[in-house]
Design an enzyme around this catalytic site. Structure first.
Site, short mmCIF file in Angstrom:
data_model
loop_
_atom_site.label_atom_id
_atom_site.label_comp_id
_atom_site.label_asym_id
_atom_site.label_seq_id
_atom_site.Cartn_x
_atom_site.Cartn_y
_atom_site.Cartn_z
N LYS A 1 0.93 -1.11 -0.03
CA LYS A 1 -0.01 0.03 -0.12
C LYS A 1 0.77 1.18 -0.03
O LYS A 1 0.27 2.56 -0.03
CB LYS A 1 -0.82 -0.05 1.20
CG LYS A 1 -1.75 -1.28 1.09
CD LYS A 1 -2.79 -1.21 0.01
CE LYS A 1 -3.87 -2.54 -0.09
NZ LYS A 1 -4.60 -2.49 -1.22
N ASP B 1 -3.51 -26.50 -48.78
CA ASP B 1 -2.36 -25.98 -47.89
C ASP B 1 -1.44 -27.24 -47.90
O ASP B 1 -1.42 -28.11 -48.83
CB ASP B 1 -2.76 -26.02 -46.47
CG ASP B 1 -1.53 -25.85 -45.42
OD1 ASP B 1 -0.71 -24.99 -45.80
OD2 ASP B 1 -1.44 -26.63 -44.54
#
Length: 697
Positions: free
Chosen positions: A247, A467
């Site tokens: 804090k 592909d």
């Protein structure tokens, strides 16, 4: 942890099943049912020693300091992690007793990071959410965890359908950890897990705005406010935190000391009311922290105070709600200086309570809330000079300027309060379900193949996209050794004699030229950047642009504009621009622009092949590269085809599947979620599929 029943996330007909740890033993509760009209509580009983190692150990002595960037305080004990696993299993056992089909489970915070995957394993069809309430650290800190621990944490969290964090920074930190720890990439914050997807997003938690705003006129609050203003000095600074090293309480005191040193004209005119709420004060480290705070306050008051004036009024206690809001509304300044905070709701409570639109918020840039509350005076909590200067600036700020800043922050918190936060999270869960429905796997059956063959036979002008790696050629350890078999080449030759065949790959043109030399096919190399048409020797750079990427990027730029007053988004023909030249706060806007550019470059640009340009007071996004989707579309739009087929196996093929028209037959190899409408189990089945297609001709 909560479980919500039935289809509606906010059903009033079903109680929320709340599963949580009980400090009382099972014997003490004696089978007592704990419920009211809205909730039914299901206590989880954890043996004392297990709980000590789980909660005080793994959670508070390891995860908390690590996530708050205090790694030197982290303790890595094997028995901590064993207790953590045991505790998470006890929570799961309770879920197992309660859960029903259709329930949605929302798991909260770092104490239960393994639980989502435990639930997923046994209840794969239930919706699971997870929210992480503290900062998720950078990968450099996260990797301090032993490999087994960090992988268990990442995989545990990814057991959820939607994972929420307070800020985009924490989202990106987690996505990097997911990629580097467990190998999961993402596209626009969707993590593909094979047979399902997980949405990772930021949901900045908020407060009950109306409660705090309405409390301004409460008689008890007004009494505290009036008494405070009557008994304290001309200017009042207020802070309230629980006792914790994250804090920044000691740094705050040093900053206030610097203020008293540099601005002696305020001596005798300011009262700093600092309330510290007791927390873990049986722990030696916290006892030492409190002693140091006590001594620092004493030294400051002795050095600067006198018999008539005490600079700091320090109290170590909890506050009642009327006291808290009374002090919020009496104060000239709220001084919120965490060294690191996931969000920090104190600053939002202060803003929401200021119905008078007065007061100044001084807020640490290390708090998650700083990304929303840019009108506050943003400081670095380690910079005591910056804190002192911010206090002086706050004291001298004209009432009109205070109102302008406060109203902007109040409007933002009002529009996105705790109820909007909850609704936002569950809305994302519903949207994810729709996305999953779009991508879910549909295996191509014999019946489906027969229908495709019939459509192929009935058509006259066909185009087929194939592909290379993982589709025509099996995936091999050495990519240079990935070759197409003679059998497959013969099938491609037969198909190409009667159809338009396109080989579409990420491979370079030299590799593809060598593999398909002599075949009457079109070849697309490097994901669409280079195209060689059938019968030609030269490769051509694809100059087409794809425009539909704008719909994916626009919401991100819009969100940044909403959080930066004065910024706006301009949509051009081939680009998007985020302008901040006329933003209200130039420094804040500049920080947001840097954050936006960093996010786009690191997590969006690689996936969508975008160019990010940082100009003069503008961040511009342009489409400059290519993908398989743009290339495939250019072929389809260049002819009139009544049969379109595309087959691929990896993520780059998704662009192709999405770009082709809905009438196209798209096939994904493998069981990963895909935009393709059909799946083939593995690459070996491609040969048999092509054989069927050739025979259909």
């Amino acid at each position: 942890m909560t479980a919500e029943r039935k289809d509606s996330f906010f059903s009033k007909q079903e109680k929320i099943q709340w599963i949580g740890y009980s400090e009382q033993t099972e014997e003490e509760l004696g089978g007592l049912s704990i419920e009211n009209d809205s909730f039914q509580v299901h206590p989880v009983f954890i043996p004392e020693q297990v709980n000590e190692d789980y909660y005080e150990g793994f959670c508070n002595n390891l995860i908390w300091p690590l996530c708050h960037y205090f790694p030197y305080l982290a303790r890595f004990e094997d028995h901590y992690f064993e207790a953590y696993k045991t505790a998470n299993k006890l929570f799961f056992d309770k879920v197992d007793q309660v859960i029903q089909p259709g329930d949605t489970i929302w798991v909260q915070d770092y104490q239960l990071m393994l639980l989502p995957e435990m639930i997923r394993q046994k209840y794969p069809d239930n919706k699971i959410g997870f929210f992480f309430h503290i900062p998720f650290p950078s990968y450099e800190l996260f990797r301090m965890l032993p490999v087994i621990w960090r992988k268990a944490i990442v995989d545990g969290i990814l057991g959820a359908d939607v994972v929420g964090f307070h800020t985009n920074d924490y989202v990106e930190n987690f996505l990097k950890a997911a990629r580097l720890v467990s190998g999961y990439g993402n596209k626009l914050h969707y993590v593909h897990m094979g047979n399902r997807i997980v949405k990772i997003d930021s949901f900045p938690i908020s407060i009950d705005y109306e409660k705090f705003n309405g409390s301004y006129d409460d008689p008890e609050v007004a009494e505290v406010r009036d008494q405070s203003r009557a008994s304290l000095m001309e200017k009042i600074i207020f802070s309230v935190d629980r006792l914790d090293y994250s804090k920044g309480i000691r740094h705050r005191l040093h900053g206030f000391t610097k203020f008293l040193q540099d601005y002696p004209q305020w001596h005798g005119k300011v009262s700093f009311v600092m309330v510290v709420v007791p927390s873990r004060d049986t722990i030696e480290q916290y006892q030492f922290m409190k002693m140091e705070i006590d001594q620092t306050v004493g030294r400051i008051n002795a050095a600067y105070g006198d018999i008539y004036w005490q600079p700091i009024i320090y109290q170590y206690r909890s506050m009642s709600y009327p006291e808290l809001v009374g002090m919020y509304t009496a104060s000239d300044v709220a001084l919120i200086t965490p060294l690191r905070d996931g969000m920090n709701l104190v600053c939002k409570e202060f803003v929401a309570s200021r119905k008078d639109s007065q007061g100044v918020l001084i807020l640490s840039e290390m708090a998650g809330a700083a990304q929303e509350l840019g009108e506050a005076l943003i400081i670095n909590p380690f910079d005591i000079n910056g804190i002192a200067q911010a206090i002086q600036e706050a004291f001298e700020m004209p009432a009109q300027e205070q109102t302008k800043r406060m109203d902007a922050m109040r409007e933002r918190i009002r529009d996105y309060d705790v109820f909007a936060w909850t609704n936002d999270f569950f809305t994302q869960m519903m949207m994810l379900e729709q996305e999953y429905e779009r991508l879910k796997q549909v295996l191509l059956t014999n019946k489906g193949i027969a229908q495709m063959r019939e459509a192929y036979r009935a058509s006259k002008n066909r185009i087929l996209f194939f592909d290379y790696d993982g589709t025509l050629s099996p995936l091999v350890p050495d990519p240079s050794q990935a070759n197409v078999s003679d059998e497959v080449k013969n099938l491609i030759m037969e198909l190409a004699e009667r159809n338009t065949v396109v080989i579409i790959s990420g491979r370079d043109r030299l590799f593809l030229d060598e593999r398909f030399k002599g075949l009457p096919v079109h070849i697309i190399a490097e994901h669409g950047a280079l195209i060689k048409t059938k019968g030609q020797e030269e490769w051509v750079l694809n100059e087409n642009y794809e425009e539909n990427w704008i719909d994916s990027i626009r919401p991100i730029l819009d969100l940044y504009a909403k959080r930066c007053p004065g910024a706006f988004v301009e949509e051009k023909e081939t680009s998007l621009a985020w302008h901040f030249r006329v933003a209200d706060d130039a420094e804040y806007a500049d920080r947001r622009a840097q954050e936006l550019a960093w996010q786009l470059k690191n997590f969006i640009q690689p996936e969508l092949n975008l160019q990010i340009i940082e100009g003069n007071k503008v961040v511009e996004v342009k489409k400059t590269a290519y993908n398989k989707g743009t290339a495939a579309r250019s072929f389809v739009e260049g002819g009139v085809y009544d049969f379109i087929l595309a087959i691929g196996d990896d993520t780059t093929d998704e662009d192709m599947f999405e770009a082709l028209p809905e009438t196209a037959y798209t096939i994904k190899i493998g069981d990963d979620l895909s935009s393709a409408r059909n799946h083939i189990r593995n690459q070996d089945e491609v040969y048999h599929f092509l054989t069927f297609m050739v025979s259909a001709g």
